[in-house]
Design a protein around this motif. Structure first.
Motif, short mmCIF file in Angstrom:
data_model
loop_
_atom_site.label_atom_id
_atom_site.label_comp_id
_atom_site.label_asym_id
_atom_site.label_seq_id
_atom_site.Cartn_x
_atom_site.Cartn_y
_atom_site.Cartn_z
N LEU A 90 -23.93 -85.56 -55.78
CA LEU A 90 -22.73 -84.70 -55.98
C LEU A 90 -22.90 -84.24 -57.34
CD1 LEU A 90 -19.63 -86.46 -54.29
CD2 LEU A 90 -20.87 -84.42 -53.49
N ALA A 91 -23.41 -85.16 -58.20
CA ALA A 91 -23.70 -84.63 -59.77
C ALA A 91 -24.83 -83.65 -59.92
CB ALA A 91 -23.80 -85.76 -60.49
N GLY A 92 -24.87 -82.89 -60.85
CA GLY A 92 -26.00 -82.08 -61.36
C GLY A 92 -26.83 -83.08 -62.12
N VAL A 93 -28.10 -83.07 -61.37
CA VAL A 93 -29.04 -84.19 -62.12
C VAL A 93 -30.01 -83.46 -62.90
CG1 VAL A 93 -30.40 -86.15 -61.73
CG2 VAL A 93 -28.47 -85.71 -60.47
N ALA A 94 -30.43 -83.76 -64.00
CA ALA A 94 -31.68 -83.13 -64.92
C ALA A 94 -32.25 -84.14 -65.63
CB ALA A 94 -31.30 -81.92 -65.68
N VAL A 95 -33.68 -84.06 -65.84
CA VAL A 95 -34.32 -84.63 -66.75
C VAL A 95 -34.96 -83.72 -68.03
CG1 VAL A 95 -36.38 -86.33 -67.12
CG2 VAL A 95 -34.86 -86.61 -65.04
N LEU B 39 -36.87 -81.38 -65.23
CA LEU B 39 -36.70 -81.40 -63.65
C LEU B 39 -35.12 -81.31 -63.67
CD1 LEU B 39 -37.89 -81.88 -60.84
CD2 LEU B 39 -37.01 -84.15 -61.11
N CYS B 40 -34.83 -80.55 -62.69
CA CYS B 40 -33.33 -80.46 -62.27
C CYS B 40 -32.81 -80.15 -60.89
CB CYS B 40 -32.48 -79.77 -63.18
SG CYS B 40 -32.89 -78.00 -62.97
N ASN B 41 -32.06 -80.76 -60.16
CA ASN B 41 -31.59 -80.51 -58.89
C ASN B 41 -30.79 -79.31 -58.81
OD1 ASN B 41 -29.08 -81.10 -59.56
ND2 ASN B 41 -28.70 -82.86 -58.15
N ARG B 42 -30.74 -78.83 -57.43
CA ARG B 42 -30.16 -77.57 -57.13
C ARG B 42 -28.83 -77.49 -57.63
NH1 ARG B 42 -31.01 -73.33 -57.39
NH2 ARG B 42 -29.50 -72.30 -56.21
N ARG B 43 -27.89 -78.58 -57.59
CA ARG B 43 -26.45 -78.29 -58.08
C ARG B 43 -26.40 -78.04 -59.43
NH1 ARG B 43 -22.33 -79.95 -55.11
NH2 ARG B 43 -23.28 -81.02 -53.72
N GLY C 18 -44.15 -91.32 -66.25
CA GLY C 18 -44.89 -92.40 -67.10
C GLY C 18 -44.65 -92.14 -68.63
N ARG C 19 -43.55 -91.05 -69.14
CA ARG C 19 -43.28 -90.85 -70.47
C ARG C 19 -41.99 -90.90 -70.53
NH1 ARG C 19 -45.74 -85.16 -71.24
NH2 ARG C 19 -44.65 -85.43 -73.30
N PRO C 20 -41.46 -91.13 -71.99
CA PRO C 20 -39.89 -91.11 -72.14
C PRO C 20 -39.29 -89.89 -71.79
CG PRO C 20 -40.98 -92.03 -73.95
CD PRO C 20 -42.24 -91.34 -73.02
N GLY C 21 -37.98 -89.95 -71.36
CA GLY C 21 -37.24 -88.59 -71.29
C GLY C 21 -35.67 -89.00 -71.16
N ILE C 22 -34.91 -88.05 -71.09
CA ILE C 22 -33.46 -88.25 -70.88
C ILE C 22 -33.03 -87.83 -69.49
CG2 ILE C 22 -31.41 -87.78 -72.01
CD1 ILE C 22 -32.93 -89.44 -73.95
N LEU C 23 -32.26 -88.89 -68.86
CA LEU C 23 -31.71 -88.48 -67.55
C LEU C 23 -30.25 -87.82 -67.95
CD1 LEU C 23 -31.58 -88.72 -64.40
CD2 LEU C 23 -30.49 -90.87 -64.83
N VAL C 24 -29.90 -86.79 -67.31
CA VAL C 24 -28.43 -86.32 -67.47
C VAL C 24 -27.83 -86.06 -66.20
CG1 VAL C 24 -27.15 -84.39 -68.39
CG2 VAL C 24 -29.43 -85.18 -69.53
N ASN C 25 -26.48 -86.42 -66.08
CA ASN C 25 -25.76 -86.43 -64.85
C ASN C 25 -24.57 -85.76 -65.34
OD1 ASN C 25 -26.54 -88.05 -62.41
ND2 ASN C 25 -26.77 -89.34 -64.07
#
Ligand code: ADP
Length: 495
Positions: free
Chosen positions: A128-133, A141-145, A216-223
């Motif tokens: 239900l959330a928009g998810v991106a890295v 990467l991000c989802n359709r939402r 395998g590398r550091p990133g930031i996950l966003v909701n």
């Protein structure tokens, strides 16, 4: 290993051909060449292929090919010692079992892996959330939402800078938050901000982000959750509240004007009395002067009466003007203990003459209130004068003035003025503050004092209450909010 059924017929054909080749080679080398060396190894090709394609089927193929050797031996065409065929059949079966088993296991793991990645993909896509890295300030990467939220097509956001996604007006605030994380002060962030839709409009989001390892590398996950509708509703509510406030202000003003209108009629009536008296006294004086009539000093008495009536009329008009005055912006911090002490000094002489014993008990830790010092002093002067007048007929004449601080109360600064005067009937309690309500002798009271006091105290965000009983004295309690706080009518603290 592939489950693609398109290949199945070809694989079956290849396997059948290989089996046929094996059987053909077996017969040819046993019968014609009378030797059985190299051709036997042909058997491993279909076994391995069947194993790779269908797992345990490899064992079946090995068994089939073993049977061919056994049948040939039983028919008496086998070459060499019989035990060599036994060893070959056993080797077929061992290879079939190994390849088949390994391949079956591999297929099972691959399928499980596929199912689990499909599950994760479904969670990601249908969240239900928009998810991106993102990494290095670019979307990985991000989802359709997430894409749909900002009006992008599938894959349209990958590789873009996060600063294209965040609304330009919020760049500075977001940057400051990200810097806090870079400095290690926080790990997760949760805030509301605006994103920039592709068509240029702002989209409000509730955003939570946290460092993760991705690829395998550091990133930031966003909701992110779209909260634009809520924000717009809040904005509208703010506008409505402001509108309501303005209307209320207008209403208060209109009510005051209406009250003034009513009062004008009452004032005309009130003023009529002194004016009539003045005319009578003036006529008397004129008559006496013209006709040399009356006792000596009577003319002077009439003139003094006229002067008293003029004072009375002036008092009524003066108080009326106060009542009509619109509340001006309340200005400075005021120390109510000092104001009370000044008001008491002012009435001290009268109190002494009336034989009133005055006790002043100021609270040493009384905080300041915000307001107009002179107007507040006027309130206390009025309450003190009323108290003195109420005690004129009393045998016991004690006045107690106290101040106290009640922390936690929305109007924590409390002033109490208690007397041992006539008190008042319960029925009158509600009317005391009404304009022109008075129980005093004509000429003694105008009935405007408490009404003006109430207006002043209300302008300061405070309240006045009266309690008392006939013959048992009266207590007037003034409550005011602290300097810097705003209190609504029902006593809620707004700030
Ligand atoms: P005024 O004093 O001119 O009558 P106010 O508005 O100050 O006008 O007071 C209205 C009435 O409230 C008074 O006439 C009196 O009946 C009553 N009142 C005011 N203060 C007291 C008090 N301390 N004790 C008893 N009654 C009071």
């Amino acid at each position: 290993m592939s489950h693609d059924s398109r290949w199945a017929p070809y694989r079956v054909t290849v396997l059948a051909l290989l089996l046929a080749a094996f059987v053909g080679a077996a017969i040819y080398f046993d019968l014609v060449e009378r030797q059985s060396t190299v051709w036997v190894h042909l058997a491993y090709v279909p076994i391995v292929l069947a194993g790779l394609w269908w797992g345990w089927v490899a064992l079946g193929i090995a068994f089939l090919q073993g049977c061919v050797l056994v049948v040939l031996r039983l028919l008496g065409v086998g070459v060499g010692e019989a035990w060599t065929d036994t060893v070959r059949v056993l080797l077929f079966l061992v290879v079939g079992a190994c390849v088949g088993g390994l391949s079956a296991r591999l297929q099972k793991t691959t399928r499980a892996y596929q199912v689990s990645s499909e599950n994760y993909r479904a969670l990601f896509e249908h969240s239900l959330a928009g998810v991106a890295v993102y990494r290095d300030e670019r979307v990985v990467l991000c989802n359709r939402r997430f894409e749909a939220l900002l009006g992008y097509d599938e894959g349209g956001l990958a590789g873009r800078s996060i600063w294209e996604v965040i609304h330009p007006d919020d760049h500075a605030a977001v940057r400051a938050r990200l810097e806090r994380r870079e400095r290690g002060e926080v790990r997760g962030l949760h805030y509301e901000t605006r994103f920039l839709h592709r068509d240029g409009r702002a989209v409000w989001v509730d955003l939570a982000s946290e460092p993760v390892r991705f690829d395998g590398r550091p990133g930031i996950l966003v909701n992110v959750y779209d909260i634009t509708a809520r924000k717009e509703a809040e904005e509208r509510r703010g506008e409505l509240v402001e509108l309501a406030r303005q209307q209320e202000e207008q209403l208060v003003h209109s009510v005051r004007l209406a009250e003034l209108g009513e009062m004008a009629a009452a004032v005309a009536h009130e003023l009529n009395q002194p004016l009539t008296s003045i005319r009578t006294f003036a006529k008397n004086a004129a008559y006496m002067l013209e006709n040399q009539a009356g006792e000596p000093g009577e003319v002077e008495l009439n003139l003094r009466r006229i002067s008293e009536q003029v004072d009375r009329a002036a008092r009524i008009i003066g108080q009326m003007r106060q009542l009509a005055r619109r509340s001006e912006p309340i200005a400075a911090p005021v120390d109510l203990n000092a104001v009370l002490s000044e008001a008491l000094d002012f009435v001290a002489h009268h109190m002494r003459l009336s034989g009133v014993e005055v006790r002043f008990e100021p609270s040493p830790d009384l905080p300041q209130v915000q307001g107009d010092r002179l107007r507040l002093e006027q309130v206390f002067l009025n309450l003190l004068t009323n108290a003195r007048q109420a005690m004129e007929q009393s045998s016991e004449r004690r006045l107690r003035v106290t101040s106290r601080f009640e922390p936690g109360h929305p109007r924590p600064v409390v002033i109490e003025i208690a007397d041992t005067g006539v008190g008042f009937a319960a029925a009158d309690a509600a009317r005391l503050f009404a304009p022109f309500f008075t129980t005093k002798q004509p000429g003694q009271g105008t009935g405007l004092g408490l009404s003006i006091s109430l207006t002043i105290v209300k302008d300061h965000g405070g309240t006045i209450e009266a309690s008392g009983a006939p013959g048992r004295g009266a207590t007037f309690t003034v409550r005011l909010p602290l300097a810097g706080s705003v209190v609504t009518e029902d006593g809620r603290k707004d700030a």
